[in-house]
Design an enzyme around this catalytic site. Structure first.
Site, PDB file in Angstrom:
ATOM      1  N   ASN A   1      10.714   2.394  27.559  1.00 61.27           N
ATOM      2  CA  ASN A   1      10.646   3.183  28.789  1.00 61.27           C
ATOM      3  C   ASN A   1       9.237   3.634  29.117  1.00 61.27           C
ATOM      4  O   ASN A   1       8.926   3.892  30.279  1.00 61.27           O
ATOM      5  CB  ASN A   1      11.595   4.383  28.694  1.00 61.27           C
ATOM      6  CG  ASN A   1      13.041   3.973  28.930  1.00 61.27           C
ATOM      7  OD1 ASN A   1      13.302   2.943  29.538  1.00 61.27           O
ATOM      8  ND2 ASN A   1      13.974   4.757  28.435  1.00 61.27           N
TER       9      ASN A   1
ATOM     10  N   SER B   1      16.333   8.646  25.528  1.00 65.89           N
ATOM     11  CA  SER B   1      15.545   7.481  25.907  1.00 65.89           C
ATOM     12  C   SER B   1      14.078   7.816  26.129  1.00 65.89           C
ATOM     13  O   SER B   1      13.270   6.911  26.297  1.00 65.89           O
ATOM     14  CB  SER B   1      16.126   6.840  27.174  1.00 65.89           C
ATOM     15  OG  SER B   1      16.207   7.789  28.213  1.00 65.89           O
TER      16      SER B   1
ATOM     17  N   GLU C   1      16.258   0.833  19.572  1.00 62.80           N
ATOM     18  CA  GLU C   1      14.959   1.421  19.237  1.00 62.80           C
ATOM     19  C   GLU C   1      15.181   2.514  18.193  1.00 62.80           C
ATOM     20  O   GLU C   1      15.897   3.485  18.454  1.00 62.80           O
ATOM     21  CB  GLU C   1      14.305   2.036  20.485  1.00 62.80           C
ATOM     22  CG  GLU C   1      13.391   1.106  21.233  1.00 62.80           C
ATOM     23  CD  GLU C   1      12.636   1.812  22.351  1.00 62.80           C
ATOM     24  OE1 GLU C   1      11.434   1.539  22.524  1.00 62.80           O
ATOM     25  OE2 GLU C   1      13.231   2.640  23.076  1.00 62.80           O
TER      26      GLU C   1
ATOM     27  N   HIS D   1      17.873   4.934  19.854  1.00 66.13           N
ATOM     28  CA  HIS D   1      17.971   4.725  21.295  1.00 66.13           C
ATOM     29  C   HIS D   1      18.743   3.433  21.572  1.00 66.13           C
ATOM     30  O   HIS D   1      18.203   2.331  21.478  1.00 66.13           O
ATOM     31  CB  HIS D   1      16.571   4.666  21.917  1.00 66.13           C
ATOM     32  CG  HIS D   1      16.578   4.422  23.396  1.00 66.13           C
ATOM     33  ND1 HIS D   1      15.524   3.839  24.065  1.00 66.13           N
ATOM     34  CD2 HIS D   1      17.527   4.687  24.338  1.00 66.13           C
ATOM     35  CE1 HIS D   1      15.817   3.746  25.341  1.00 66.13           C
ATOM     36  NE2 HIS D   1      17.023   4.257  25.531  1.00 66.13           N
TER      37      HIS D   1
END
Length: 700
Positions: free
Chosen positions: A479, A408, A441, A429
């Site tokens: 993130n 991540s 992702e 991800h």
């Protein structure tokens, strides 16, 4: 070829619609239907069949016409022409009859459908409501309670269920055209008259007292602050209490209110944003796609098991590898439990569960991955361990196998460097729970091959994910943006807000969960463990994590331990505030010399959302996201951002970048430039009076 053709087959008039790819209700299609119905009144036909060419019945309105001046005939005029036909009109449905397409079918006097067909009124997903009689005719056929559920959820329903709800009269098993002609012949033989749904009345006394108010309250919990669902209730209520034409007028007024609302604009933006996200800039349409017929997954924990389910659901066999047989069995047990939950909810059958489980084979031996086409590593976030795994995969996997990491935030290039084929390495991800969350992702390393990128984007569609391409940096898109958002939540907390206030502000605004409650759900020990491996400089300002660390040291790990920022009921998981936490926050503030103050709801909202927007602007500058709308897709599908706000970048455009820039400058003056330096792109656009959408257009 004309979009509408008419022919007589014996004494049955057949109106064929052909407007590829989905027979959307464009001006040409509306005009053709209107003209065909009108002219058929004067010929030898005794009944009319409305049927579509291609893969589907009318799949809905032409959304590209929403922003254009209306052209006659309007859909309502077409529907009136159908309904007023002196000869029975039969809709013959295959594929999907959605939105305006289903409203056309409801205006027909009879409806038949292939068993595989689905019907629905999904307008609520675009912040709209059915605007051509859908809210008036559906409750007259299906009943008020069923209509409320169907229209406010917007999900299509299969033909068999539609028949049980009296929305469809006849289900055809084989050839739709022949079945529709036979149904029409049967009606002619019975001398069946045109049967207008508008002539059905609903007895107000048959509606349970409080039904509409109770349903409004349920919707407020399910879709807080959303206009369209509440307006749908008002329309259905009008179908009960008002004459049909007045109900139509009410529906039209509320449709226009929704259409002109910022919420519908945001949801329509998301509709197109999701489709744009699949397009990779600079990638030729001719880029070859690698065949993916088998999958390997490293790590059978919650994430690895969830990822495995995605592929099994798509019929792709999976080898699930873990450290030992006990770990493999634990992983398979969790997968079995997840499928059982889906089965109890009626989402899958027992044979489907059995089939999916049969596609997931456990192993502890890397040699079992020799022939797989894609391997996804899904172990915990330790870059050393990930490199060891990729080095092994490099030895065992056949040439051409795509090697993916589910990290991540780790550097994809560092992981790829552990192999002799960095061109085959990519980030995939997934978001937890991976078998539920729609976002994927796709992270491009500096050496990731074009065909690897193209294959990953295509594969996402196969497993029913929404892919967004991200560049390689710490945290990628989602993130990376989450860090300033979480930072401001923690700073608001130590400066004077309570956990309840922060969560209430964000949830009332529309977030799926507040940031403090999210921390408890995820587990506070996870972040604590990650910080242990960082230097003091990498950790950043201690005020942004001292409260979370103190909670972990108190043994309060979140929901899983029964206490975190909140206390949790062991049976219901209901949360309550805790004076012990409030006292600890006060102590932390005192230790860092912070005099706590009253913080307004508006300040909390602006600090959290504007920090997202500012970091989003930096991500665009750095080329980590292809376009602002990709960032919106990431945050709506991966982080619970309210869809009716359109994602952080659309939200920024809707309130004005100058306002955001000025507010960030105020925060900079109050809280320091370390956290509140405006992104150069934001500064530029604010001073030029432009939006992020304008910037996107300038890049083309």
């Amino acid at each position: 070829m004309s979009t509408v053709n008419y022919e007589l087959i014996g004494d049955i008039g057949v109106i064929r619609l052909n407007n590829p790819p989905v027979n959307a209700l464009s001006h040409g299609l509306r005009e053709g239907i209107w003209g065909a119905i009108k002219s058929a009144q004067e010929d030898a036909s005794q009944a009319l069949v409305l049927i579509c060419e291609g893969r589907t019945f009318i799949a809905g309105a032409d959304i590209t016409e929403f922003s254009k001046p209306p052209q006659a005939p309007a859909l309502s005029e077409v529907i009136t022409e159908i309904e007023n036909s002196r000869k029975p009109v039969i809709a013959a449905i295959h594929g999907t009859a959605l939105g305006g397409g289903f409203e056309v079918a409801l205006a027909c006097h009879y409806r038949c459908a292939l068993a595989s067909a689905k019907v629905g009124l999904p307008e609520v997903k675009l912040g709209l409501l059915p605007g051509a009689g859908g809210t008036q005719r559906t409750p007259r056929l299906a009943g008020v309670a069923a209509a409320l559920e169907m229209i406010t959820k917007g999900a299509p329903i299969p033909a068999a269920k539609a028949k049980s709800m009296k929305l469809i009269d006849h289900v055809v098993d084989d050839d739709l055209f022949e079945g529709a002609l036979a149904f029409a012949r049967e009606l002619i033989d019975q001398k069946a008259p045109p049967r207008r749904v508008r002539d059905i009345t609903i007895d107000p006394a048959s509606i349970p007292e409080g039904l509409f108010e109770d349903f409004r309250q349920r919707l407020e919990k399910r879709a807080p602050g959303q206009l369209a669902p509440q307006n749908i209730v008002s329309c259905v209520e009008a179908a009960v209490k008002l004459p049909f034409d007045k109900g139509l007028a009410k529906e039209l007024d509320l449709f226009i209110e929704c259409l002109l609302s910022s919420q519908s604009a945001a949801l329509r933006h998301m509709f197109f944003a999701e489709r744009r996200a699949t397009k990779v800039q600079g990638l030729s349409k001719d880029t070859p796609i690698r065949e993916i017929n088998s999958i390997g997954i490293i790590g059978g924990g919650t994430m690895g098991g969830g990822i495995a389910m995605n592929f099994a659901n798509a019929g792709i066999p999976v080898k699930l590898l873990d450290i030992d047989q006990a770990a493999v069995e634990r992983g398979r047990a969790v997968i079995d439990k997840n499928y059982s939950i889906s089965m109890k909810k009626g989402k899958i059958t027992e044979p489907q569960k059995t089939h999916c489980l049969s596609l997931i084979q456990g192993t502890t031996d890397y040699s079992d991955l020799v022939e797989v086409d894609l391997v996804i590593e899904a172990v915990f976030e330790n870059v050393t361990l990930k490199k060891e795994i990729f080095s092994k995969l490099d030895q065992y996997c056949k040439p051409g196998t795509i090697l993916a990491t589910n990290t991540s935030y780790q550097n994809i290039d560092q992981i790829a460097a552990a192999t002799n084929r960095p061109e085959d390495v990519i980030g995939l991800h997934f978001f937890s729970p991976a078998n539920v969350m729609k976002l994927l992702e796709v992270v491009r390393g500096s050496k990731s091959a074009d065909d690897v990128i193209a294959t990953a984007m295509r594969l996402a569609k196969t497993i029913k994910k929404v892919p967004v391409l991200a560049g390689n940096c710490y945290g990628f898109i989602g993130n990376r943006m989450l860090r300033p958002y979480a930072r401001e939540a923690q700073l608001c907390l130590i400066e004077g807000a309570t956990p309840e206030q922060i969560d209430t502000v964000m949830q009332s605004w529309g977030m799926a969960m507040g940031p403090i409650a999210v921390g408890d759900l995820a587990g506070l020990d996870i972040g604590h463990k990650a910080r242990e491996g960082l230097s003091e400089a990498e950790k950043g300002d201690p005020k942004t994590y001292c409260i979370a660390d103190a909670l972990v040291e108190m043994g309060r790990l979140g929901q899983k331990s029964g206490a975190g920022y909140y206390r949790y009921d062991p049976e219901t998981r209901a949360r309550t505030s805790d004076p012990e936490v409030e006292a600890m926050i006060e102590a932390q503030a005192k230790a860092y010399g912070i005099e706590r103050r009253e913080i307004s709801d508006k300040e909390i909202l602006n600090r959290l959302t504007f920090s997202l927007i500012n970091e989003g602007a930096r991500i665009l500058e750095d080329g980590i996201a292809q376009r602002p709308s990709d960032i919106d897709v990431v945050y709506v599908y991966g982080y619970g951002f309210p869809p009716h706000r359109g994602g952080p970048m659309f939200y920024a455009d809707s309130i004005g970048l100058k306002k955001i820039y000025d507010t960030i400058c105020t925060f900079r003056d109050l809280h320091g430039e370390a956290n509140w330096t405006p992104a150069p792109l934001l500064v530029q656009l604010a001073k030029e009076g432009k939006t992020f959408t304008d910037w996107t257009d300038d890049q083309r």
